[in-house]
Scaffold this motif. Structure first.
Motif, PDB file in Angstrom:
ATOM      1  N   LYS A  36       0.854  -1.187   0.000  1.00  0.00           N
ATOM      2  CA  LYS A  36       0.000   0.000   0.000  1.00  0.00           C
ATOM      3  C   LYS A  36       0.889   1.235   0.000  1.00  0.00           C
ATOM      4  CE  LYS A  36      -3.634   2.356   2.644  1.00  0.00           C
ATOM      5  NZ  LYS A  36      -4.462   2.327   3.881  1.00  0.00           N
ATOM      6  N   VAL A  38       1.754   4.996   0.378  1.00  0.00           N
ATOM      7  CA  VAL A  38       1.211   6.095   1.177  1.00  0.00           C
ATOM      8  C   VAL A  38       2.178   7.274   1.117  1.00  0.00           C
ATOM      9  CG1 VAL A  38      -0.065   4.580   2.751  1.00  0.00           C
ATOM     10  CG2 VAL A  38       2.306   5.171   3.263  1.00  0.00           C
ATOM     11  N   VAL A  44       0.146   7.333   8.716  1.00  0.00           N
ATOM     12  CA  VAL A  44      -0.879   6.276   8.709  1.00  0.00           C
ATOM     13  C   VAL A  44      -1.152   5.790  10.122  1.00  0.00           C
ATOM     14  CG1 VAL A  44      -1.400   3.931   7.948  1.00  0.00           C
ATOM     15  CG2 VAL A  44      -0.345   5.545   6.358  1.00  0.00           C
ATOM     16  N   SER A  47      -2.478   1.823  13.819  1.00  0.00           N
ATOM     17  CA  SER A  47      -3.833   1.293  13.715  1.00  0.00           C
ATOM     18  C   SER A  47      -4.206   0.995  12.261  1.00  0.00           C
ATOM     19  CB  SER A  47      -4.841   2.285  14.308  1.00  0.00           C
ATOM     20  OG  SER A  47      -4.789   3.522  13.612  1.00  0.00           O
ATOM     21  N   GLY A  48      -3.532   1.661  11.337  1.00  0.00           N
ATOM     22  CA  GLY A  48      -3.807   1.422   9.922  1.00  0.00           C
ATOM     23  C   GLY A  48      -2.932   0.362   9.303  1.00  0.00           C
ATOM     24  N   LYS A  50      -2.353  -3.222   8.655  1.00  0.00           N
ATOM     25  CA  LYS A  50      -3.102  -4.472   8.659  1.00  0.00           C
ATOM     26  C   LYS A  50      -2.179  -5.672   8.423  1.00  0.00           C
ATOM     27  CE  LYS A  50      -6.781  -1.963   9.030  1.00  0.00           C
ATOM     28  NZ  LYS A  50      -7.425  -1.808  10.358  1.00  0.00           N
ATOM     29  N   THR A  53      -0.103  -6.649   5.060  1.00  0.00           N
ATOM     30  CA  THR A  53       0.043  -5.450   4.241  1.00  0.00           C
ATOM     31  C   THR A  53       1.389  -4.790   4.518  1.00  0.00           C
ATOM     32  OG1 THR A  53      -2.335  -5.037   4.204  1.00  0.00           O
ATOM     33  CG2 THR A  53      -0.909  -3.174   3.728  1.00  0.00           C
ATOM     34  N   LEU A  55       3.174  -1.190   4.148  1.00  0.00           N
ATOM     35  CA  LEU A  55       3.093   0.230   3.819  1.00  0.00           C
ATOM     36  C   LEU A  55       4.401   0.633   3.140  1.00  0.00           C
ATOM     37  CD1 LEU A  55       1.560   1.708   7.102  1.00  0.00           C
ATOM     38  CD2 LEU A  55       0.354   0.904   5.055  1.00  0.00           C
TER      39      LEU A  55
END
Length: 348
Positions: A36, A38, A44, A47-48, A50, A53, A55
């Motif tokens: 992902k 960003v 982020v 908490s974002g 996952k 995933t 980042l």
């Protein structure tokens, strides 16, 4: 340069490129669904983040610009000082000054650098103290990260900055490269796809130049786990409020062309509020010689070489980019190296 030889090589290259590639920039493959992208990893928040995933950011807000994502080395220290402190080859590293001899005349040169930096972050569903970092600080593990690059053990006595007086500017001031406790590695990557043919044509274009562009990238590096004294300050870099339990670092200190240094760094911290998980923050920094990026006019004169502009190729925006390694461009190379590292940690 013999005109007929140059034209034959240009025609061969043109025929070897598909029609859409001759017309403009190649469409890069879509990033993995697991990655992902960003603008800022810190923004982020955990908490974002996952499971499964990754980042990823490399500070490119406008990929259409050839040098977007590259920052001058001196500006790097002003804009992101904690990052430069951790990712420069060593504390106090400065752009090199060295002697260059041409036709028997020696001149002192200052080399300006531009740096590409990528950052990744993912979660490992295991406690930080259960991860054996020493098992990743091996030649075999590095070889698995990118099988296209060939690696072998390097004798510390054969380290180029130590052995070659002309490369003395690349020595560390505090200790020798490949000191005790490190793994010393020599690596070679043969350019893939259409790049070798493009390099041949570029060399023909500059027939008589003292130094040709090689069709491979060779480099020397040291791999090590970081001692506690060096890991403690890295919490300020990751901006995660948790102690750093370990760090893994590969520093490229000698490259045959294009780059001056590189570093891959992985920082391990327990997930705040959930010590059964580990947050891993990864970084890759690659310093490019600025004079390489300035080679534009000579390529622009030959239509088939317009997409061989160094900035476009290095940033993955050229029809010459191919594969998943260095020939794909630095952003793809960094993203795939971080993904491979995340996969390796997930399996063990």
């Amino acid at each position: 340069m013999h005109p007929s030889a140059f034209l034959r090589l240009a025609a061969l290259l043109a025929l070897s490129l598909p029609a859409h590639a001759q017309e403009g920039m190649k469409q890069q493959p879509a990033a993995s669904d697991r990655v992902k992208e960003v603008p800022s990893i810190e923004a982020v928040g955990l908490s974002g983040l996952k499971p499964g995933t990754i980042l990823f950011t490399d500070h490119r807000d406008d990929p259409a610009k050839p040098e977007n994502g590259l920052v001058p080395y001196l500006d790097w220290g002003r804009v992101r000082p904690a990052e430069r402190a951790a990712l420069a080859p060593y504390a106090g590293y400065a752009e090199p000054d060295y002697l260059q001899t041409l036709n028997g005349v020696s001149k002192r040169r200052h080399e300006t650098l531009k740096v590409y930096v990528a950052q990744g972050r993912f979660v490992v569903p295991r406690p930080a103290d259960s991860i054996d970092l020493a098992s990743y600080a091996t030649l075999g593990f590095v070889a698995k990260m990118d099988p296209v690059i060939k690696h072998k053990t390097l004798n510390p006595a054969d380290v180029t900055p130590t052995k070659d007086p002309a490369a003395a500017f690349a020595k560390r001031p505090d200790r020798p490269w490949c000191d005790l406790g490190t793994v010393c590695i020599e690596s070679r990557y043969d350019l893939e796809g259409k790049l070798p043919l493009g390099v041949k044509l570029a060399n023909k274009l500059e027939d008589g130049a003292s130094k040709k562009v090689a069709e491979f990238v060779s480099f020397q590096s040291e791999l090590r786990t970081l001692p506690p004294a060096e890991t403690a300050p890295l919490a300020g870099l990751t901006k995660i409020d948790a102690p750093v339990t370990g760090g893994l670092e590969q520093t490229i200190f000698w490259v045959n062309q294009i780059l001056r240094f590189g570093k891959f760094l992985a920082v391990f911290q327990p997930m705040p509020g959930d010590p059964a998980k580990t947050v891993v923050t990864t970084y890759m920094a690659l310093a490019i010689k600025a004079d390489v990026l300035d080679r534009k006019q000579e390529y622009a004169r030959v239509p088939v070489l317009k997409n061989l502009l160094p900035a476009q190729v290095l940033m993955g925006n050229s029809s010459f980019n191919t594969g998943t390694s260095i020939s794909a461009g630095l952003p793809t190379y960094a993203r795939n190296r971080m993904t491979a590292f995340a996969d390796a940690l997930a399996k063990n």
